[in-house]
Design a protein around this motif. Structure first.
Motif, PDB file in Angstrom:
ATOM      1  N   VAL A   1      61.489  43.604  51.397  1.00 53.31           N
ATOM      2  CA  VAL A   1      60.561  42.929  50.438  1.00 53.31           C
ATOM      3  C   VAL A   1      59.972  43.649  49.217  1.00 53.31           C
ATOM      4  N   GLN A   2      60.003  43.175  48.009  1.00 55.69           N
ATOM      5  CA  GLN A   2      59.497  43.765  46.771  1.00 55.69           C
ATOM      6  C   GLN A   2      58.015  43.304  46.806  1.00 55.69           C
ATOM      7  N   VAL A   3      56.974  44.175  47.065  1.00 59.04           N
ATOM      8  CA  VAL A   3      55.564  43.781  47.185  1.00 59.04           C
ATOM      9  C   VAL A   3      55.002  44.256  45.929  1.00 59.04           C
ATOM     10  N   GLN A   4      54.119  43.297  45.252  1.00 57.18           N
ATOM     11  CA  GLN A   4      53.594  43.708  43.985  1.00 57.18           C
ATOM     12  C   GLN A   4      52.114  44.063  44.176  1.00 57.18           C
ATOM     13  N   VAL A   5      51.577  44.702  43.787  1.00 56.93           N
ATOM     14  CA  VAL A   5      50.189  45.211  44.260  1.00 56.93           C
ATOM     15  C   VAL A   5      49.252  45.096  42.866  1.00 56.93           C
ATOM     16  N   GLY A   6      48.228  44.310  43.024  1.00 55.11           N
ATOM     17  CA  GLY A   6      47.397  44.383  41.864  1.00 55.11           C
ATOM     18  C   GLY A   6      46.029  45.122  41.972  1.00 55.11           C
ATOM     19  N   GLU A   7      45.119  45.162  41.282  1.00 55.26           N
ATOM     20  CA  GLU A   7      43.760  45.804  41.529  1.00 55.26           C
ATOM     21  C   GLU A   7      42.911  45.198  42.759  1.00 55.26           C
ATOM     22  N   PRO A   8      42.636  45.950  43.600  1.00 56.91           N
ATOM     23  CA  PRO A   8      41.832  45.738  44.911  1.00 56.91           C
ATOM     24  C   PRO A   8      40.958  44.496  44.546  1.00 56.91           C
ATOM     25  N   TRP A   9      40.870  43.458  45.149  1.00 59.50           N
ATOM     26  CA  TRP A   9      39.801  42.340  45.177  1.00 59.50           C
ATOM     27  C   TRP A   9      40.050  41.360  43.917  1.00 59.50           C
ATOM     28  N   ALA A  10      40.935  41.903  43.025  1.00 55.97           N
ATOM     29  CA  ALA A  10      40.790  40.978  41.768  1.00 55.97           C
ATOM     30  C   ALA A  10      42.090  40.123  41.964  1.00 55.97           C
ATOM     31  N   PRO A  11      42.284  38.877  41.373  1.00 50.71           N
ATOM     32  CA  PRO A  11      43.020  38.064  41.321  1.00 50.71           C
ATOM     33  C   PRO A  11      44.286  38.378  41.133  1.00 50.71           C
ATOM     34  N   HIS A  12      45.404  38.195  41.696  1.00 49.38           N
ATOM     35  CA  HIS A  12      46.862  38.550  41.486  1.00 49.38           C
ATOM     36  C   HIS A  12      47.623  37.672  42.215  1.00 49.38           C
ATOM     37  N   VAL A  13      48.713  36.892  41.394  1.00 46.31           N
ATOM     38  CA  VAL A  13      49.436  35.866  41.667  1.00 46.31           C
ATOM     39  C   VAL A  13      50.748  36.551  41.400  1.00 46.31           C
ATOM     40  N   VAL A  14      51.753  36.090  42.134  1.00 49.86           N
ATOM     41  CA  VAL A  14      53.109  36.424  42.184  1.00 49.86           C
ATOM     42  C   VAL A  14      53.971  35.263  42.241  1.00 49.86           C
TER      43      VAL A  14
ATOM     44  N   SER B   1      42.349  35.225  44.362  1.00 52.92           N
ATOM     45  CA  SER B   1      43.771  34.507  44.018  1.00 52.92           C
ATOM     46  C   SER B   1      43.753  33.094  44.134  1.00 52.92           C
ATOM     47  N   SER B   2      42.956  32.477  44.796  1.00 53.45           N
ATOM     48  CA  SER B   2      43.211  31.263  45.267  1.00 53.45           C
ATOM     49  C   SER B   2      43.278  30.251  44.117  1.00 53.45           C
ATOM     50  N   ALA B   3      42.141  30.124  43.191  1.00 56.89           N
ATOM     51  CA  ALA B   3      42.202  29.479  42.046  1.00 56.89           C
ATOM     52  C   ALA B   3      43.240  29.619  41.031  1.00 56.89           C
ATOM     53  N   PRO B   4      43.640  30.672  40.665  1.00 60.72           N
ATOM     54  CA  PRO B   4      44.987  30.889  39.931  1.00 60.72           C
ATOM     55  C   PRO B   4      46.268  30.484  40.531  1.00 60.72           C
ATOM     56  N   LEU B   5      46.465  30.730  41.793  1.00 62.96           N
ATOM     57  CA  LEU B   5      47.448  30.460  42.568  1.00 62.96           C
ATOM     58  C   LEU B   5      47.420  28.845  42.652  1.00 62.96           C
ATOM     59  N   ALA B   6      46.304  28.317  43.021  1.00 61.06           N
ATOM     60  CA  ALA B   6      46.391  26.849  42.919  1.00 61.06           C
ATOM     61  C   ALA B   6      46.777  26.071  41.491  1.00 61.06           C
ATOM     62  N   ALA B   7      46.396  26.695  40.441  1.00 63.07           N
ATOM     63  CA  ALA B   7      46.893  26.455  39.327  1.00 63.07           C
ATOM     64  C   ALA B   7      48.368  26.614  38.977  1.00 63.07           C
ATOM     65  N   GLU B   8      49.011  27.490  39.472  1.00 60.80           N
ATOM     66  CA  GLU B   8      50.490  27.703  39.327  1.00 60.80           C
ATOM     67  C   GLU B   8      51.206  26.632  40.201  1.00 60.80           C
ATOM     68  N   LEU B   9      50.482  26.408  41.228  1.00 65.25           N
ATOM     69  CA  LEU B   9      51.383  25.448  42.196  1.00 65.25           C
ATOM     70  C   LEU B   9      51.289  24.134  41.684  1.00 65.25           C
ATOM     71  N   LEU B  10      50.222  23.896  40.861  1.00 64.76           N
ATOM     72  CA  LEU B  10      50.145  22.342  40.401  1.00 64.76           C
ATOM     73  C   LEU B  10      51.210  22.399  39.037  1.00 64.76           C
ATOM     74  N   LYS B  11      51.340  23.422  38.574  1.00 64.62           N
ATOM     75  CA  LYS B  11      52.269  23.627  37.325  1.00 64.62           C
ATOM     76  C   LYS B  11      53.518  23.422  38.027  1.00 64.62           C
ATOM     77  N   LYS B  12      54.084  23.853  39.082  1.00 64.38           N
ATOM     78  CA  LYS B  12      55.333  23.575  39.658  1.00 64.38           C
ATOM     79  C   LYS B  12      55.480  22.436  40.240  1.00 64.38           C
ATOM     80  N   LEU B  13      54.608  21.565  40.497  1.00 65.12           N
ATOM     81  CA  LEU B  13      54.622  20.304  41.275  1.00 65.12           C
ATOM     82  C   LEU B  13      54.692  19.413  39.795  1.00 65.12           C
ATOM     83  N   GLY B  14      54.211  19.594  38.755  1.00 63.19           N
ATOM     84  CA  GLY B  14      54.501  18.836  37.584  1.00 63.19           C
ATOM     85  C   GLY B  14      53.399  17.807  37.582  1.00 63.19           C
TER      86      GLY B  14
END
Length: 70
Positions: A31-44, A57-70
């Motif tokens: 698996v290709q694991v992408q790493v961001g700064e420790p404790w900072a939001p990071h969404v893939v 990462s919870s809030a930005p992840l939720a926003a991306e999920l909502l975009k996908k759900l349309g």
């Protein structure tokens, strides 16, 4: 994919207690694991996979999920 990083596990004091660390196991499995700064939001986003590195990462992840759900 993103998950708690080895650095975050170490900083939280949990790495030494774990039998294995998730990023290491995922990498070993190919698996290709992408790493961001420790404790900072990071969404893939990879096609239908939307994953976050840590609780910050919870809030930005939720926003991306909502975009996908349309």
């Amino acid at each position: 994919m993103a998950a708690f990083t080895n650095a975050e596990e170490t900083q939280a004091g949990l790495a030494d207690q774990a039998k294995w660390l998730l990023p290491d196991r995922l990498t070993e499995a190919g698996v290709q694991v992408q790493v961001g700064e420790p404790w900072a939001p990071h969404v893939v986003i990879d096609r239908n996979l939307v994953t976050g590195q840590n609780p910050a990462s919870s809030a930005p992840l939720a926003a991306e999920l909502l975009k996908k759900l349309g």
